[in-house]
Write an enzyme that holds these catalytic residues in place. Structure first.
Site, mmCIF file in Angstrom:
data_model
loop_
_atom_site.group_PDB
_atom_site.id
_atom_site.type_symbol
_atom_site.label_atom_id
_atom_site.label_comp_id
_atom_site.label_asym_id
_atom_site.label_seq_id
_atom_site.Cartn_x
_atom_site.Cartn_y
_atom_site.Cartn_z
ATOM 1 N N GLU A 257 11.398 4.154 0.431
ATOM 2 C CA GLU A 257 10.392 4.222 -0.280
ATOM 3 C C GLU A 257 11.171 5.046 -1.885
ATOM 4 O O GLU A 257 10.278 5.719 -2.595
ATOM 5 C CB GLU A 257 9.590 5.306 -0.106
ATOM 6 C CG GLU A 257 8.384 4.558 1.135
ATOM 7 C CD GLU A 257 7.475 5.381 1.630
ATOM 8 O OE1 GLU A 257 6.227 5.070 1.654
ATOM 9 O OE2 GLU A 257 7.639 6.491 2.349
ATOM 10 N N LYS A 258 12.245 4.714 -2.057
ATOM 11 C CA LYS A 258 13.140 5.392 -3.337
ATOM 12 C C LYS A 258 12.426 4.879 -4.558
ATOM 13 O O LYS A 258 12.668 5.686 -5.267
ATOM 14 C CB LYS A 258 14.532 5.055 -3.082
ATOM 15 C CG LYS A 258 14.950 3.608 -3.234
ATOM 16 C CD LYS A 258 16.444 3.627 -3.189
ATOM 17 C CE LYS A 258 17.159 2.252 -2.962
ATOM 18 N NZ LYS A 258 16.497 1.558 -1.610
ATOM 19 N N HIS B 282 9.251 4.284 -4.946
ATOM 20 C CA HIS B 282 7.921 4.810 -4.965
ATOM 21 C C HIS B 282 7.869 6.271 -6.029
ATOM 22 O O HIS B 282 8.726 7.176 -5.778
ATOM 23 C CB HIS B 282 7.377 5.179 -3.663
ATOM 24 C CG HIS B 282 5.836 5.509 -3.649
ATOM 25 N ND1 HIS B 282 5.250 6.475 -4.031
ATOM 26 C CD2 HIS B 282 4.979 4.979 -2.743
ATOM 27 C CE1 HIS B 282 3.802 6.505 -3.683
ATOM 28 N NE2 HIS B 282 3.620 5.276 -3.152
ATOM 29 N N GLU C 206 -3.029 11.347 0.080
ATOM 30 C CA GLU C 206 -1.912 10.717 -0.690
ATOM 31 C C GLU C 206 -2.731 9.765 -1.827
ATOM 32 O O GLU C 206 -3.590 9.100 -1.496
ATOM 33 C CB GLU C 206 -1.085 9.904 0.291
ATOM 34 C CG GLU C 206 -0.379 10.486 1.303
ATOM 35 C CD GLU C 206 0.646 9.508 2.024
ATOM 36 O OE1 GLU C 206 0.579 8.404 1.505
ATOM 37 O OE2 GLU C 206 0.839 9.972 3.101
ATOM 38 N N ARG D 264 9.072 2.125 10.747
ATOM 39 C CA ARG D 264 8.286 3.573 11.094
ATOM 40 C C ARG D 264 7.327 2.857 11.994
ATOM 41 O O ARG D 264 6.847 1.781 12.009
ATOM 42 C CB ARG D 264 7.785 4.230 10.063
ATOM 43 C CG ARG D 264 6.813 3.326 9.023
ATOM 44 C CD ARG D 264 6.288 4.262 7.895
ATOM 45 N NE ARG D 264 5.055 3.753 7.256
ATOM 46 C CZ ARG D 264 4.317 4.405 6.442
ATOM 47 N NH1 ARG D 264 4.828 5.579 6.025
ATOM 48 N NH2 ARG D 264 3.425 3.747 5.754
ATOM 49 N N ASN E 74 0.542 10.684 11.066
ATOM 50 C CA ASN E 74 0.212 9.862 9.571
ATOM 51 C C ASN E 74 0.017 8.793 9.562
ATOM 52 O O ASN E 74 0.400 7.739 10.093
ATOM 53 C CB ASN E 74 1.612 10.124 9.134
ATOM 54 C CG ASN E 74 1.547 9.643 7.459
ATOM 55 O OD1 ASN E 74 1.125 10.581 6.930
ATOM 56 N ND2 ASN E 74 2.196 8.793 7.165
ATOM 57 N N GLU E 75 -1.220 8.262 8.768
ATOM 58 C CA GLU E 75 -1.833 7.050 8.616
ATOM 59 C C GLU E 75 -1.812 6.238 9.964
ATOM 60 O O GLU E 75 -1.291 5.127 10.154
ATOM 61 C CB GLU E 75 -0.975 6.312 7.665
ATOM 62 C CG GLU E 75 -1.114 6.875 6.345
ATOM 63 C CD GLU E 75 -0.456 6.091 5.200
ATOM 64 O OE1 GLU E 75 -0.879 6.107 3.939
ATOM 65 O OE2 GLU E 75 0.438 5.159 5.472
ATOM 66 N N TRP F 227 5.611 -1.194 -2.724
ATOM 67 C CA TRP F 227 5.393 -2.201 -1.617
ATOM 68 C C TRP F 227 4.497 -2.947 -2.002
ATOM 69 O O TRP F 227 4.206 -4.021 -1.286
ATOM 70 C CB TRP F 227 4.668 -1.388 -0.346
ATOM 71 C CG TRP F 227 3.622 -0.320 -0.606
ATOM 72 C CD1 TRP F 227 3.544 0.914 -0.928
ATOM 73 C CD2 TRP F 227 2.224 -0.666 -1.078
ATOM 74 N NE1 TRP F 227 2.547 1.435 -1.264
ATOM 75 C CE2 TRP F 227 1.535 0.558 -1.356
ATOM 76 C CE3 TRP F 227 1.550 -1.913 -1.131
ATOM 77 C CZ2 TRP F 227 0.287 0.485 -1.827
ATOM 78 C CZ3 TRP F 227 0.281 -1.777 -1.324
ATOM 79 C CH2 TRP F 227 -0.465 -0.550 -1.818
#
Length: 686
Positions: A367-368, A370, A319, A123, A161-162, A327
């Protein structure tokens, strides 16, 4: 503007608006079959969710090809959320470009300092200075704003985003051109740049602007001021991208507030958020706990700093995690109580919204693993029950919404220029950690039960009786003058090693250290004494039983003003019997210097002496000091005391009074904090 956002969130099906704390998550319905969406809305209502962020990583779904648009699915989910009484913080979806764009226009891809291209597959694979990316991104923003300007679910815009999480430093040719433009604006002439960069050293003098490059991989240490300016530039160009998207949104939806999610946490330092805050309508932040001995202190420190960046006004926790992240090297699940405590610490420090990444835990993708509000186990789980319980607690705390942070008597100054410059290469030590030093001071104050605000140099400093400036390395002349005025007018300044050493161009203040603060502190240091790994320096704290242990750094201090009081001495070694901690009275105040890293324990022992001239002490009962953190928010007529158990033991709070909004009492009415618990009391305003 955050109060405007909150007032738009519907309290129920009748549509009556009422300001309250927002609660929700990132919501990614495109990851799930259509039949899951109605269940999502039902569970959101059950959990008390009233806001979600949508479309953050949806560019490829919204625009499958350059000339094809698909808004049907987004229209439907916006309608469903509105019907369910849930507001939408709608993202501009520009965080990650779709495959068709990076394939057709590979010149948008970032380049590392060593010349490697960062390819798609993760990303944020875009250059902040790419005019091609900017054109496509703003086209998408305009489409989004035109389509949803009048949608009743829309309560805020979420830019990208971020920003800068993975692409803050780009060394491409686009970046080189933009860097030169930025430098022209900053210095006007090459002579001024050559002076600022000290290019007489190592034959670096520039005779043409086109000769200047970003600090790419070099044969030795790159020019330090070039490095510092590139950090400033990199933050500025991301801020410029934020402005570009924001301006389109304000043009087309002038009544809808705009934000973007900062990342004030850990070692995320590439973006100068103190400088960005004025560009958005309300400050938002993402925070994730990294397990360690100071993990909950760091959470409080970061939330406190966000409040400082926001000027003490309410902000938005965009968030954090319900449990484990994905991570870290080892991703540990949160213990019972951590979810609520972590969330309420943010609220205590000014968050009027508590949101998570994400609503439903992903079944695929990076991110599954997370955590989310709805875990892989589904709603029939301890985690979801904790999520719903927090939703009820936030409803109870509705009166807190819109209140501001009550200033503490102690302020800790946090400065991005000093963070960037103090940790560059070719310094006395490579082990210095700017943020860790600031966190140690904060942890020591927590251990003493003393409230402190974490603020920036833009803050009105006179509101604090004590001002702590750890490793305030970069000291422009106006700031040195302001700190001197602060102390002479009755403030009590505390600073540390490697402070006041350089000006805004990273040039040494000559004449001895600590440079620009030398006269104010009444001391002079000819040479630094950094310590080797494993080497320590024993420090006698005069008048305090026992000794502290210094690490990382020592200074050979000479006292130049007879009024200086020596508060601690080095016990042995090279600097035996020399001053380690000093304080100089000046005007109505004082200025103190701590010449070594004492860590949390050493600072906890030293601080009472440093705070004594200001009369600062704990507001907590004796038995709660060190175990409980006190944070206060206030309105015109009420104070809200958040009492956070920092331990895994039960703590009674005898003598604490007020209307108990959250928490429990024992049979005689004493407030009792269970392990990892939070109590909230309301008192009349002082």
């Amino acid at each position: 503007m955050i109060s405007t956002l909150l007032s738009q969130l519907r309290h129920g099906p009748d549509g009556d608006p009422t300001p309250r704390l927002a609660y929700g998550a990132d919501y990614n319905p495109e990851q799930w079959p259509r039949e899951v969406w109605e269940e999502d809305i039902r569970l959101m209502q059950e959990a008390g969710v009233n806001i979600v962020s949508v479309a953050i990583f949806s560019w490829a779904r919204i625009q499958p090809t350059e000339n094809e648009w698909d808004f049907g699915w987004l229209d439907e989910i916006m309608d469903l959320l509105h019907a369910g009484g849930i507001g939408v913080d709608l993202a501009t979806a520009t965080a990650s470009p779709p495959p068709w764009l990076s394939t057709a226009q590979p010149e948008i891809l970032p380049v590392t300092a060593s010349g490697e291209t960062l390819w798609p597959g993760a990303r944020q694979h875009w250059r902040p200075t790419s005019p091609v990316f900017r054109e496509h991104a703003l086209r998408l923003v305009r489409k989004m704003a035109e389509r949803y300007a009048n949608h009743p679910a829309l309560v805020a815009w979420h830019v990208s985003n971020e920003l800068g999480c993975h692409n803050v430093y780009d060394y491409s040719d686009d970046a080189a051109r933009a860097f030169r433009d930025w430098l022209r604006a900053r210095y006007t002439t090459l002579d001024a740049l050559n002076h600022a960069w000290g290019t007489a050293f190592w034959s670096q003098r520039y005779s043409d602007w086109e000769q200047i490059l970003p600090p790419r991989l070099a044969a030795s240490h790159p020019n330090p001021t070039q490095q510092l300016d590139f950090k400033r530039f990199s933050s500025d160009v991301l801020k410029d991208h934020l402005r570009a998207e924001r301006d389109v949104l304000r043009e087309l939806t002038p009544g809808v507030p705009v934000t973007t999610n900062f990342m004030v946490m850990g070692n995320t330092k590439g973006m100068n958020y103190a400088d960005w805050a004025a560009e958005i309508d309300f400050v938002s932040n993402d925070h994730y706990v990294v397990p360690g001995p100071q993990d909950r202190d760091e959470l409080s420190f970061s939330a406190n700093l966000v409040s400082g960046i926001a000027g003490g006004r309410p902000w938005f926790l965009m968030e954090h995690s319900t449990s484990a992240v994905n991570w870290q090297p080892i991703n540990v699940a949160k213990r019972p109580g951590d979810l609520a405590r972590d969330s309420l610490v943010h609220v205590a420090h000014g968050a009027d919204a508590v949101c998570f990444f994400q609503w439903r835990q992903s079944a695929a993708g990076a991110e599954k693993y997370h955590s989310a509000m709805v875990p892989h186990a589904g709603a029939d789980s301890e985690l979801f029950r904790a999520v719903a319980g927090l939703g009820q607690t936030l409803k109870t705390l509705a009166p807190v919404a819109g209140t501001e942070r009550e200033p503490a008597r102690v302020g800790i100054v946090f400065d991005w220029d000093s963070w960037w410059a103090s940790e560059q290469d070719s310094h006395p030590t490579a082990q210095l950690s700017y943020r860790q030093e600031a966190l140690d001071w904060y942890s020591a104050l927590l251990a003493l039960g003393i409230r402190a605000d974490v603020v920036t140099t833009q803050t009105e400093l006179d509101r604090y009786q004590v001002l702590i400036t750890p490793v305030l390395h970069v000291m422009p002349a106006p700031l040195a003058k302001e700190l001197t005025r602060y102390a002479e007018n009755g403030g009590h300044l505390i600073t540390t090693y490697f402070s006041g050493v350089v000006d805004e161009n990273d040039h040494i203040w000559l004449g001895g250290y600590p440079g620009a603060l030398r006269e104010l502190l009444g001391i002079r240091i000819e040479e630094f004494g950094p310590l080797l790994d494993g080497e320590t320096a024993d420090v006698d704290l005069d008048g305090v039983d026992g000794a502290a242990t210094g690490t990382l750094w020592t200074d050979r201090i000479s006292v130049t003003d007879p009024a200086v009081e020596v508060l601690a001495h080095y016990r042995g070694g090279t600097y035996a019997d020399r001053p380690a901690v000093t304080r100089r009275p000046t005007g109505q105040g004082s200025a103190a210097y701590v010449s070594t890293r004492l860590g949390t324990d050493g600072l906890t022992a030293l601080l009472p002496k440093l705070l004594a001239p200001a009369g600062v002490h704990s507001e907590l009962p004796d038995g709660a000091r060190g175990s409980v953190e006190l944070i206060v928010r206030r309105s015109a007529d009420s104070r809200y005391l958040f009492l956070v158990n920092r331990t895994d033991e039960t703590v009674p709070l005898a003598g604490v009074s007020g209307d108990l909004l959250v928490g429990r009492t024992d049979d005689d009415g004493t407030v009792v904090l269970a392990p990892r618990d939070v109590a909230v009391l309301r008192q009349p305003a002082l």
